[in-house]
Motif scaffolding. Structure first.
Motif, PDB file in Angstrom:
ATOM      1  N   THR B  32      40.202  61.779  38.209  1.00  0.00           N
ATOM      2  CA  THR B  32      38.841  61.144  38.281  1.00  0.00           C
ATOM      3  C   THR B  32      37.258  61.455  37.412  1.00  0.00           C
ATOM      4  O   THR B  32      37.411  60.295  37.422  1.00  0.00           O
ATOM      5  N   TRP B  35      39.291  60.034  34.127  1.00  0.00           N
ATOM      6  CA  TRP B  35      39.900  58.179  34.274  1.00  0.00           C
ATOM      7  C   TRP B  35      37.869  58.192  33.600  1.00  0.00           C
ATOM      8  O   TRP B  35      38.098  56.544  33.646  1.00  0.00           O
ATOM      9  N   LEU B 142      41.693  55.772  40.912  1.00  0.00           N
ATOM     10  CA  LEU B 142      41.005  56.344  40.841  1.00  0.00           C
ATOM     11  C   LEU B 142      39.991  56.034  39.736  1.00  0.00           C
ATOM     12  O   LEU B 142      38.982  55.806  40.444  1.00  0.00           O
ATOM     13  N   GLN B 143      40.414  55.001  39.039  1.00  0.00           N
ATOM     14  CA  GLN B 143      39.474  54.844  37.931  1.00  0.00           C
ATOM     15  C   GLN B 143      38.798  52.902  38.602  1.00  0.00           C
ATOM     16  O   GLN B 143      36.965  53.223  38.323  1.00  0.00           O
ATOM     17  N   ILE B 146      37.618  54.996  42.614  1.00  0.00           N
ATOM     18  CA  ILE B 146      36.354  56.075  43.312  1.00  0.00           C
ATOM     19  C   ILE B 146      36.078  56.312  41.967  1.00  0.00           C
ATOM     20  O   ILE B 146      34.454  56.701  42.742  1.00  0.00           O
ATOM     21  N   SER B 147      35.548  55.801  40.968  1.00  0.00           N
ATOM     22  CA  SER B 147      34.581  56.948  39.509  1.00  0.00           C
ATOM     23  C   SER B 147      33.592  55.688  40.024  1.00  0.00           C
ATOM     24  O   SER B 147      32.565  56.869  39.522  1.00  0.00           O
ATOM     25  N   TRP B 216      32.493  62.604  46.775  1.00  0.00           N
ATOM     26  CA  TRP B 216      33.911  63.353  46.919  1.00  0.00           C
ATOM     27  C   TRP B 216      34.878  63.320  48.001  1.00  0.00           C
ATOM     28  O   TRP B 216      36.024  63.465  48.434  1.00  0.00           O
TER      29      TRP B 216
END
Ligand SMILES: Nc1ncnc2c1ncn2[C@@H]1O[C@H](COP(=O)(O)OP(=O)(O)OP(=O)(O)O)[C@@H](O)[C@H]1O
Ligand SMILES: [Mg+2]
Lengths: 273, 259
Positions: B32, B35, B142-143, B146-147, B216
């Motif tokens: 993460t 990314w 993820l990008q 999540i990030s 996280w």
């Protein structure tokens, strides 16, 4: 149409590098090829050695009993699932062990309609269809709006752009998902049951739309469908998945005359209904 | 003998599973962050998450802070009065809140409110194949997903903790001074002389690391949800429990380093 030209070029290079002998290959060259693909989930065997060749620029329909692994099969073609054994080739690239950037390069040539539509529920229908245009093609907003409205109209959802997926019926979600897959005009489109849950009239409209788009853009289409006998009139090839294997694949007329017992039973029931 | 080997085998399998899980969690976080450094930056997504994690948690955080401060004022006042040192009330309330209670309680409230919602949101996207859809569009989940949440938590949690600290200290003041009749000047004086910048920095470091833990763990559990409604429920519960426990353990560890 540059997409089509590059497709043709890659098909050629593929035929040179991977089918060196002109005797062994058909008049078509595979755009997607599965070789001995096996997939288990825990101790459930789903795919048990699938050999399948999807001809480029054609509409190939995969039929088969529910729960046989048709959706699993489609997901292997775009690298969402990795086989336990066997290989998946897309235009001469083995994608089985590709990751990250290299896999994304291959995926850029695909679009997929999921069985459950898989619309982003935090976005409106319009934003869902616009999503790949904005994120991938980075088109200017007026172009995005024009293409999205056009696609929504074609799937019979004009005026529904402002709604959220939660506010749509199952069939409407399916059509919005279809619009999102078609809007990118990619080289390969995977359709997982595009007409399930639609009334017969709407199903016909969607079949006609897929066929018209297919004729216009010449993309390679792989469709999973239960619509027997309708699929025989729109598909170029029909394949049947049974017991984790492809048991038959032929053009529709030959397929219907198939001697395979399982095929005959399966399509006979479909026609009676 | 057979039972013994079976027992050892089970311990071995569990240990391997836990090590594997820890490896996956670390990999998840590192990818993460990798990314995060790649374009495009998504300021709008980050703002949206900041609104959700930060702004929408303000109410519960203020409420928790007010009552925490008030109860500290109450307990502190009567305890300190036994030793004739009510004047130190300000110092007692402020130090407990700034060093410990602010970061820990605010983060626990964020875990309960925003963390569980994060797990559920990502888990539903996993189950309904929306994450697969992102993958097929060659957009990294993820990008995209999540990030922004992790960045928003890294910014949002310290801000919430700052609000908690201020409100909590006033809560102590209201009870200790307004209600119980302590000396107002003494409250602020003792606070000013006792609290050092070191305490404030320590609180900020804690809150940043707690923000990381919450986002996280909660994102990870949602991302790897098992494909069923029970799986989603289990993931949410596990996320909240694990994040809360990790916050408390990490708090002890950080305190022992910072002191
Ligand atoms: N991610 C997964 N984890 C575990 N098992 C799975 C997973 N995906 C599919 N399966 C199992 O694989 C089998 C085949 O599923 P699949 O969805 O491919 O069937 P299908 O042929 O598409 O059926 P239908 O026509 O009903 O859509 C099912 O038994 C299903 O339980
Ligand atoms: Mg299916």
């Amino acid at each position: 149409m540059s997409g089509k030209m590059s497709l043709a070029r890659e098909v050629c290079s593929c035929s040179v590098t991977h089918h060196p002998s002109p005797i062994t290959h058909h008049w078509f060259v595979a755009v997607i090829r599965l070789v001995g693909v096996e997939k288990n989930f825990g101790n459930q065997q789903v795919l048990r050695g699938v050999n399948l060749t999807i001809p480029p620029g054609k509409l190939t329909t995969v039929i088969g009993p529910s729960g046989e692994g048709k959706s699993v099969l489609l997901k292997h073609m775009i690298g969402l699932l990795q086989p336990d054994r066997g290989e998946v080739w897309v235009d001469g690239v083995e994608i089985t062990r590709l990751r990250g950037k290299a896999l994304n390069e291959v995926r850029k040539r695909f679009a997929m309609l999921f069985q459950g539509a898989a619309l982003f529920d935090s976005l409106t229908v319009f934003e869902n269809v616009a999503f790949p245009l904005r994120e991938k093609l980075r088109l200017p907003e007026p172009d995005v709006a024009r293409r999205v409205e056009e696609k929504l109209e074609q799937v019979g959802l004009s005026g529904m752009g402002h709604k959220y997926p939660a506010e749509l019926s199952g069939g409407m979600k399916k059509r919005a998902g279809l619009a999102r897959a078609l809007v990118m005009e990619p080289e390969i489109i995977l359709f997982d049951e595009p007409t399930t849950g639609l009334d017969p009239l709407m199903a016909k409209t969607i079949h006609d739309l897929i066929l018209a788009m297919h004729r216009k853009f010449g993309f390679t289409a792989v469709m999973v469908s239960h619509e027997i006998p309708e699929i025989f009139s729109i598909s170029d090839w029909v394949a049947m998945l049974k017991d984790g294997k492809i048991v038959a694949m032929a053009p529709p007329t030959e397929f219907q005359r198939s001697a395979d017992q399982a095929v005959r039973e399966f399509i006979a029931v479909g026609i009676e209904v | 003998m057979l039972m013994l080997t079976a027992g050892i085998e089970r311990i071995g399998r569990t240990t391997l599973f836990l090590i594997g899980e820890m490896g996956r969690m670390l990999l998840f976080l590192l990818s993460t962050f990798a990314w995060l450094l790649r374009p495009p930056l998504r300021p709008f997504q980050i703002l949206k998450q900041l609104h959700f994690i930060g702004f929408k948690s303000t109410f519960v955080v203020v409420l928790t802070a007010a009552f925490t401060g008030m109860v500290l004022g109450l307990q502190g006042y009567y305890t300190l009065r036994k030793y004739g040192s009510e004047a130190a009330l300000g110092a007692a309330v402020a130090l407990s809140i700034i060093r410990e209670l602010g970061p820990v309680l605010a983060s626990l409230m964020v875990t309960a409110r925003a963390g569980s919602a994060m797990t559920a949101e990502i888990g539903i996207m996993r189950i309904t194949e929306q994450i697969d859809a992102l993958d097929t569009m060659a957009i990294s989940p993820l990008q995209y997903l999540i990030s922004p949440k992790i960045v928003a938590a890294l910014i949002g949690v310290p801000l919430l903790v700052a609000i908690f600290d201020v409100v909590g200290i006033y809560g102590g003041y209201v009870v200790g001074v307004d209600l119980l009749g302590g000396n107002s000047g003494a409250y602020w004086n003792s606070l000013e002389s006792a609290v050092e910048w070191k305490d404030v920095y320590g609180g900020i470091w804690k809150s940043i690391s707690f923000g990381l833990i919450v986002s996280w763990i909660c994102c990870y559990k949602g991302y790897y949800t098992r494909m069923s409604a029970e799986g989603l429920g289990a993931a949410t519960t596990e996320a909240v429990v694990l994040a809360s426990v990790l916050i408390l353990i990490w708090d002890y560890f950080l305190t022992s380093v910072l002191l």
